[in-house]
Design a protein around this motif. Sequence first.
Motif, short mmCIF file in Angstrom:
data_model
loop_
_atom_site.label_atom_id
_atom_site.label_comp_id
_atom_site.label_asym_id
_atom_site.label_seq_id
_atom_site.Cartn_x
_atom_site.Cartn_y
_atom_site.Cartn_z
N PHE A 53 0.83 -1.20 0.00
CA PHE A 53 0.00 0.00 0.00
C PHE A 53 0.87 1.25 0.00
O PHE A 53 1.92 1.29 0.64
CB PHE A 53 -0.90 0.04 1.24
CG PHE A 53 -2.03 -0.94 1.20
CD1 PHE A 53 -3.24 -0.60 0.61
CD2 PHE A 53 -1.88 -2.20 1.74
CE1 PHE A 53 -4.29 -1.50 0.57
CE2 PHE A 53 -2.93 -3.11 1.72
CZ PHE A 53 -4.13 -2.77 1.13
N ALA A 54 0.38 2.28 -0.70
CA ALA A 54 1.03 3.59 -0.73
C ALA A 54 -0.07 4.65 -0.80
O ALA A 54 -1.17 4.37 -1.28
CB ALA A 54 1.96 3.72 -1.94
N VAL A 55 0.22 5.85 -0.31
CA VAL A 55 -0.75 6.94 -0.33
C VAL A 55 -0.11 8.20 -0.90
O VAL A 55 1.11 8.37 -0.84
CB VAL A 55 -1.32 7.24 1.09
CG1 VAL A 55 -2.10 6.06 1.61
CG2 VAL A 55 -0.22 7.64 2.06
N ILE A 109 -4.91 6.21 -2.99
CA ILE A 109 -4.37 5.00 -2.39
C ILE A 109 -4.03 4.05 -3.52
O ILE A 109 -4.86 3.77 -4.39
CB ILE A 109 -5.39 4.34 -1.43
CG1 ILE A 109 -5.79 5.35 -0.36
CG2 ILE A 109 -4.80 3.08 -0.81
CD1 ILE A 109 -7.15 5.14 0.17
N ARG A 110 -2.78 3.57 -3.51
CA ARG A 110 -2.30 2.64 -4.54
C ARG A 110 -1.98 1.31 -3.86
O ARG A 110 -1.37 1.30 -2.79
CB ARG A 110 -1.05 3.19 -5.22
CG ARG A 110 -0.49 2.23 -6.29
CD ARG A 110 0.78 2.75 -6.90
NE ARG A 110 1.85 2.73 -5.90
CZ ARG A 110 2.95 3.48 -5.96
NH1 ARG A 110 3.14 4.32 -6.94
NH2 ARG A 110 3.86 3.39 -5.02
N PRO A 131 -0.84 -2.20 -10.33
CA PRO A 131 -1.42 -1.45 -9.25
C PRO A 131 -2.86 -1.01 -9.54
O PRO A 131 -3.22 -0.77 -10.69
CB PRO A 131 -0.51 -0.23 -9.12
CG PRO A 131 0.06 -0.04 -10.49
CD PRO A 131 0.16 -1.42 -11.08
N VAL A 132 -3.64 -0.96 -8.47
CA VAL A 132 -4.97 -0.38 -8.52
C VAL A 132 -4.92 0.89 -7.68
O VAL A 132 -4.27 0.92 -6.63
CB VAL A 132 -6.07 -1.34 -8.02
CG1 VAL A 132 -6.28 -2.45 -9.03
CG2 VAL A 132 -5.75 -1.91 -6.67
N VAL A 133 -5.55 1.95 -8.16
CA VAL A 133 -5.49 3.24 -7.47
C VAL A 133 -6.90 3.80 -7.38
O VAL A 133 -7.64 3.81 -8.36
CB VAL A 133 -4.57 4.24 -8.22
CG1 VAL A 133 -4.52 5.57 -7.50
CG2 VAL A 133 -3.16 3.67 -8.37
N VAL A 134 -7.24 4.27 -6.18
CA VAL A 134 -8.52 4.96 -5.96
C VAL A 134 -8.24 6.26 -5.21
O VAL A 134 -7.20 6.41 -4.57
CB VAL A 134 -9.54 4.11 -5.17
CG1 VAL A 134 -9.89 2.84 -5.93
CG2 VAL A 134 -9.06 3.81 -3.77
N SER A 135 -9.21 7.17 -5.30
CA SER A 135 -9.11 8.44 -4.59
C SER A 135 -10.44 8.73 -3.92
O SER A 135 -11.50 8.42 -4.48
CB SER A 135 -8.76 9.56 -5.59
OG SER A 135 -8.77 10.81 -4.95
N PHE A 136 -10.38 9.31 -2.73
CA PHE A 136 -11.59 9.79 -2.05
C PHE A 136 -11.17 10.86 -1.06
O PHE A 136 -9.98 11.08 -0.83
CB PHE A 136 -12.35 8.63 -1.37
CG PHE A 136 -11.78 8.18 -0.06
CD1 PHE A 136 -12.38 8.55 1.14
CD2 PHE A 136 -10.66 7.37 0.00
CE1 PHE A 136 -11.87 8.13 2.36
CE2 PHE A 136 -10.14 6.94 1.20
CZ PHE A 136 -10.75 7.33 2.39
N PRO A 178 -7.35 4.98 -13.40
CA PRO A 178 -6.74 3.94 -14.23
C PRO A 178 -5.37 4.37 -14.78
O PRO A 178 -5.07 5.56 -14.87
CB PRO A 178 -7.75 3.78 -15.38
CG PRO A 178 -8.38 5.12 -15.49
CD PRO A 178 -8.41 5.70 -14.09
N GLY A 179 -4.57 3.38 -15.12
CA GLY A 179 -3.34 3.63 -15.85
C GLY A 179 -2.14 4.11 -15.06
O GLY A 179 -1.15 4.55 -15.65
N CYS A 180 -2.20 4.06 -13.74
CA CYS A 180 -1.03 4.48 -12.96
C CYS A 180 0.07 3.44 -13.13
O CYS A 180 -0.19 2.23 -13.09
CB CYS A 180 -1.37 4.62 -11.48
SG CYS A 180 -2.46 6.00 -11.12
#
Length: 185
Positions: A53-55, A109-110, A131-136, A178-180
């Motif tokens: 995990f990374a932020v 969050i990745r 990697p999957v990345v989301v933001s909130f 997407p695409g990170c």
Amino acid sequence: MIAVTGCTYSQINPEAAAADVRANTGYNELKEVEPGTAKLVMRTFGTSANAQFAVSTVEMPCQGFQHLGAAAYTGSGVVYPWIASALRAGTRASPYLVHEATPGQPIQIRSTGNWSTGGANVTYRTGSCGPVVVSFTPVENHAYTVEFVWGEKMSCRLAVMDATASDVPQPVEVRVIPGCPAPSR
């Protein structure tokens, strides 16, 4: 997968198994949010895998990530605690990671998951997803779980839940980025 023959810990001592799960999934951490902050508990479940995990709080997507570490599910609450501890030591990962976030500031969050199968008399295989990345945007005095979820055919995603009421977590709307690129090693 973690396979146990015969009785499982949860069948022998359900109260102790439930306490083991709460202690090793970040459940207890969710109840302790510093006033004026937001807490994220990052984890993964149900496979012979771990998730990195990374932020990042940088406005540009996919930029400025700070590596937090790896979380691994090792059968807490299902296998005996000493077995889960030994498996966790073998993965060199924590059962969960905790990060204090700034309320009102969007956070990315990745996560990348790694898996392995095999052993004695079985072909050893490894792989990854992400990697999957989301933001909130976290809310003040709230606690969140960020779970790396394995899907069909080793697909993966991140599920974010508002777990301020830890016994009734609610899904959080996130923006998938997407695409990170994968982190450089």
